[in-house]
Design a protein around this motif. Structure first.
Motif, short mmCIF file in Angstrom:
data_model
loop_
_atom_site.label_atom_id
_atom_site.label_comp_id
_atom_site.label_asym_id
_atom_site.label_seq_id
_atom_site.Cartn_x
_atom_site.Cartn_y
_atom_site.Cartn_z
N PRO A 33 48.01 -51.77 41.40
CA PRO A 33 49.41 -51.99 41.81
C PRO A 33 49.54 -52.71 43.15
O PRO A 33 50.51 -53.46 43.35
N ASP A 34 48.60 -52.50 44.09
CA ASP A 34 48.69 -53.15 45.41
C ASP A 34 48.69 -54.67 45.28
O ASP A 34 49.23 -55.36 46.15
N ARG A 35 48.08 -55.19 44.24
CA ARG A 35 48.03 -56.65 44.05
C ARG A 35 49.35 -57.20 43.54
O ARG A 35 49.52 -58.42 43.48
N TYR A 36 50.24 -56.33 43.15
CA TYR A 36 51.51 -56.80 42.56
C TYR A 36 52.72 -56.45 43.43
O TYR A 36 53.85 -56.55 42.97
N VAL A 37 52.44 -56.03 44.67
CA VAL A 37 53.55 -55.76 45.60
C VAL A 37 54.29 -57.08 45.84
O VAL A 37 53.69 -58.09 46.17
N GLY A 38 55.58 -57.06 45.67
CA GLY A 38 56.38 -58.27 45.85
C GLY A 38 56.52 -59.10 44.59
O GLY A 38 57.31 -60.07 44.56
N ALA A 39 55.75 -58.77 43.53
CA ALA A 39 55.85 -59.51 42.26
C ALA A 39 57.12 -59.07 41.52
O ALA A 39 57.65 -57.98 41.77
N PRO A 40 57.64 -59.89 40.63
CA PRO A 40 58.80 -59.50 39.83
C PRO A 40 58.54 -58.18 39.09
O PRO A 40 57.39 -57.88 38.72
N SER A 41 59.60 -57.41 38.90
CA SER A 41 59.44 -56.08 38.28
C SER A 41 58.80 -56.17 36.90
O SER A 41 58.00 -55.30 36.52
N GLY A 42 59.13 -57.20 36.14
CA GLY A 42 58.54 -57.34 34.81
C GLY A 42 57.04 -57.52 34.88
O GLY A 42 56.29 -56.94 34.08
N GLU A 43 56.59 -58.30 35.85
CA GLU A 43 55.14 -58.52 36.01
C GLU A 43 54.45 -57.24 36.46
O GLU A 43 53.33 -56.92 36.01
N ARG A 44 55.13 -56.47 37.34
CA ARG A 44 54.54 -55.21 37.80
C ARG A 44 54.42 -54.23 36.64
O ARG A 44 53.40 -53.56 36.49
N ARG A 45 55.45 -54.15 35.82
CA ARG A 45 55.40 -53.23 34.67
C ARG A 45 54.31 -53.64 33.68
O ARG A 45 53.60 -52.80 33.14
#
Length: 197
Positions: A33-45
């Motif tokens: 998850p740390d690699r997706y901080v700031g990424a769009p919510s869809g990409e994080r999910r």
């Protein structure tokens, strides 16, 4: 979920778990998850969902019983409580006697006897794993036939499905049943060892 496809490997009971563990670590880092901080919510999910899938696949593949069950699904081998062959009465009798001996060793706090009983079942378990490896290898498509690992998974689920005879199915499920009995015994023995040590 086909755990073999998640790791993009050909379906097989005989896996190199050290290599697979390394692959699991790599994927876990990529999907952390740390690699997706700031990424769009869809990409994080999406990354979180994939990470959960990778962890679940690793949990199944590193466990020989769950790996065998997953491979049965890939090979189209029907497996359910109502259709699996009954355990050999000799095995049931043997396990009952072994569990009684384990109970006696626990009550007398005989650590050496518990270790001796667990060691004997560990040898039996190793023999079953060897037999399962042989039987699955005989049923699985040759790795060289697969154009890709995921392609091999698809081939195994379709082509091989019709080739698994009832005799092969019954023999394989009997070995899997033995493995479950041995696992339960060893779990119990290890719990007693933790208690006595």
């Amino acid at each position: 979920m086909n755990p073999f496809q998640v790791f993009d490997i050909a379906p097989s009971f005989d896996l190199n778990l050290s290599e697979l563990e390394g692959r699991h670590r790599e994927l876990s880092k990529v999907l952390h998850p740390d690699r997706y901080v700031g990424a769009p919510s869809g990409e994080r999910r999406q990354a979180l969902g994939k990470a959960i899938e990778v962890n679940e696949a690793w949990r199944k593949l590193k466990d020989p019983i769950q790996r065998a069950e997953a491979l049965c699904a890939v090979l189209g081998i029907e497996r359910s409580e109502s259709t699996e062959p009954k355990a050999d009465p000799m095995l049931l009798m043997e396990m009952m006697e072994q569990r009684e001996a384990l109970g006696d060793a626990r009550r007398s706090k005989n650590l050496d006897e518990v270790e001796k009983l667990a060691s004997a079942i560990t040898v039996r378990q190793r023999e079953v794993l060897t037999e399962l490896t042989r039987q699955f290898a005989a049923l699985s498509p040759q790795k060289s036939d697969a154009s890709s690992a995921s392609g091999a998974a698809g081939a195994a689920g379709g082509e091989v499905q019709s080739k698994v005879s009832e005799t092969d199915r019954e023999q394989l499920l009997r070995e899997l049943g033995k493995l479950r009995y041995f696992r339960r015994f060893l779990d119990e023995a290890n719990a007693i060892l933790d208690e006595l040590e």
